[in-house]
Design a protein around this motif. Structure first.
Motif, PDB file in Angstrom:
ATOM      1  N   ARG A 171       0.825  -1.216   0.000  1.00  0.00           N
ATOM      2  CA  ARG A 171       0.000   0.000   0.000  1.00  0.00           C
ATOM      3  C   ARG A 171       0.857   1.262   0.000  1.00  0.00           C
ATOM      4  N   ASP A 172       1.531   1.549   1.092  1.00  0.00           N
ATOM      5  CA  ASP A 172       2.337   2.767   1.153  1.00  0.00           C
ATOM      6  C   ASP A 172       3.585   2.645   0.279  1.00  0.00           C
ATOM      7  N   GLY A 173       4.160   1.433   0.236  1.00  0.00           N
ATOM      8  CA  GLY A 173       5.310   1.229  -0.626  1.00  0.00           C
ATOM      9  C   GLY A 173       4.976   1.462  -2.082  1.00  0.00           C
ATOM     10  N   GLU A 174       3.756   1.112  -2.455  1.00  0.00           N
ATOM     11  CA  GLU A 174       3.319   1.260  -3.844  1.00  0.00           C
ATOM     12  C   GLU A 174       3.115   2.716  -4.231  1.00  0.00           C
ATOM     13  N   GLN A 175       3.091   3.607  -3.251  1.00  0.00           N
ATOM     14  CA  GLN A 175       2.942   5.025  -3.566  1.00  0.00           C
ATOM     15  C   GLN A 175       4.225   5.651  -4.110  1.00  0.00           C
ATOM     16  N   SER A 176       5.336   4.898  -4.097  1.00  0.00           N
ATOM     17  CA  SER A 176       6.547   5.383  -4.760  1.00  0.00           C
ATOM     18  C   SER A 176       6.253   5.520  -6.249  1.00  0.00           C
ATOM     19  N   PRO A 177       6.565   6.659  -6.861  1.00  0.00           N
ATOM     20  CA  PRO A 177       6.320   6.812  -8.299  1.00  0.00           C
ATOM     21  C   PRO A 177       7.000   5.699  -9.085  1.00  0.00           C
TER      22      PRO A 177
END
Length: 515
Positions: free
Chosen positions: A13-19
């Motif tokens: 979830r939050d890791g996937e927010q990396s562009p």
């Protein structure tokens, strides 16, 4: 107070927010299964209301995971919470993670709500969530920059409404360890019902202190859950790195006097999988999982290690999953030996057809290079898993010519739909020419954001792992290809990225700023 620290992994979830780190549904399931082998307590699988793709991915993870709690993020409103609950229906154990900003800046500028309105919405949302599940986490977004008196009121209220975990994030990475630890401690002291919830920390790494802040939140503040990601993946400078937290607690148990249930031998396999899927290469000097983390080049250090490992090593490489084992298999090796090595690497293959396909890939690779390493096997299985997702574009063959003083030319043959197509083009180099040849036919019009090459193992016979990042129409996708021939790996990576752009089910909307 328990000495058990709950590990809450938010790579998906939050890791996937990396562009550029956006993952497909099948990729999320593969990572979730590895996180389960790692014995992560809670897996935050995504943000169900952000897109249909995220909803489907969370549902797939919920169905696949049996031993960990599966969690979905939700804004503190009925619609988001309902969407999260629907996505988690198949989970054996589920959690809804509702968040709402509580800092003066966020309330005024982003939410445009008064403190009293925020307080009432927080209470209503947790009250509503209690009708859907008993395991509810509340996050006070930008909690560390919130006013203490108001934050105490909000936390007390949501615990009364049924929140079982309270997360106080350092959303923008502003905290310092001692101050953050004291902040959590003060909250727990002042909130009358603080003992009725587990306290959690979620820190960002903007100033390079996410791990230190999280550990201070536990040691000084009394928190008993740490939210983190594999390789510290995440928005901006990233999140708290799971591998550093786990090994800090284990290595300095004399100081922290706390335990977690993580199987540390699965850390490196998890790191490699996340790196391979997202295209975010781990820096060599990264703690615990970097290629140089256990390397010793200084003569003095080498001498000390030879005499006693404790002279310069505080951890053992094998304890976190590093292995010097080479798979002693070649083109004459049998299928059972290959299957046995997969089991030793913690790779499970359910279908017989999938095992046969992977073994065929192995035999092909064994014809090309003399030694097969564990990393080669992992790459083979990653390619096999990617192929299972269904491909519109599929690499077949490539030939290229380059000569000093001449412009390189390349001819690429690939399948597009049910047609086999060959195309030729020139370029500034053989890789550029090959990708141009593909684009002549594909006509994607995508912008190339990243081209990266990484050697899977050492030596000139190593397979090359290429990552290509493409952007089009607000979407960013990664394609990864492996092959002993770097040019072929590049073509495979480009086609892999095009497959993701082609598949509308893999679209993902950017979620709003979250804890």
């Amino acid at each position: 107070m328990s000495d058990k620290v709950i590990i809450f992994d938010t790579t998906l979830r939050d890791g996937e927010q990396s562009p550029g780190a956006s993952m497909t549904k099948d990729e999320k399931v593969r990572i979730a299964r590895q996180l389960e082998r790692l014995k992560v307590d809670v897996i935050e699988a995504g943000f169900a209301a952000s897109s249909e793709g995220d909803f489907q991915a969370i549902s797939a993870v919920a169905a696949a995971v049996k031993d960990s709690i599966v969690c979905s993020l939700a804004r503190a409103n009925d619609k988001d919470i309902t969407r999260a609950a629907d996505a988690l229906k198949a989970a054996k154990a589920k959690r809804i993670h509702a968040f709402l900003a509580t800092s003066p800046l966020h309330m005024a500028v982003k939410l445009r709500m008064s403190p009293e309105e925020v307080l009432e919405q927080a209470k209503r949302s947790i009250r509503f969530a209690r009708n859907l599940t008993q395991d509810i986490e509340f996050s006070a977004e930008d909690g560390y920059r919130s006013e203490m008196d108001f934050l105490c009121r909000v936390v007390e209220a949501v615990i009364n409404e049924g929140a079982s975990t309270i997360n106080i994030p350092d959303t923008v990475g502003y905290a310092t360890p001692e101050l953050y630890g004291e902040f959590i401690k003060t909250l727990r002291t002042r909130v009358p019902n603080s003992d009725k919830a587990v306290w959690s920390v979620h820190c960002h790494n903007d100033l390079g202190m996410a791990v230190a802040n999280s550990l201070a939140g536990v040691k000084i503040g009394g928190a008993r859950q740490i939210e983190c990601t594999i390789n510290g993946l995440g928005e901006r400078a990233g999140n708290t790195a799971l591998e550093e937290i786990v090994m800090s607690l284990r290595t300095r148990k004399d100081y922290f006097d706390m335990v977690c249930g993580i199987d540390a031998t699965q850390i490196v396999p998890a790191s490699k999988l996340v790196s391979q899927i997202t295209g975010f290469v781990v820096q060599p000097n990264k703690a615990v999982v970097g290629a140089n983390a256990f390397a010793h080049t200084s003569g003095i250090h080498q001498d000390g290690i030879l005499k006693n490992r404790d002279t310069y090593e505080i951890m053992r490489a094998e304890d976190v999953g590093w292995s010097a084992n080479k798979i002693v298999l070649g083109k004459l090796s049998g299928r059972n030996a290959f299957k046995q090595r997969l089991q030793e690497l913690g790779i499970t293959v359910e279908a017989e057809a999938d095992l046969n396909e992977a073994f065929t890939r192995f035999k092909t690779l064994a014809d090309q290079k003399a030694e097969i390493f564990d990393e080669d096997i992992i790459a083979i299985m990653s390619d096999s898993a990617a192929a299972e997702e269904g491909e519109h574009y599929h690499f077949i063959s490539l030939s290229q010519h380059s000569e000093t003083g001449e412009r390189p030319k390349s001819r690429v043959t690939f399948r597009m739909g049910d047609k086999e197509i060959s195309s030729e083009a020139e370029g500034n180099g053989p890789v550029d020419a090959s990708l141009n040849a593909i684009e002549v036919i594909a006509k994607s019009g995508a912008e190339q954001l990243l081209y990266s090459v990484n050697a899977i193992t050492s030596g000139t016979q190593s397979q090359g792992e290429v990552t290509v990042r493409l952007a089009k129409g607000g979407r960013i996708v990664n394609g990864v290809g492996t092959d002993p021939d770097i040019i072929a790996a590049s073509a495979k990576a480009y086609l892999s990225a095009l497959n993701k752009l082609h598949d509308p089910s893999q679209a993902k909307l950017n979620a709003q700023m979250t804890p």
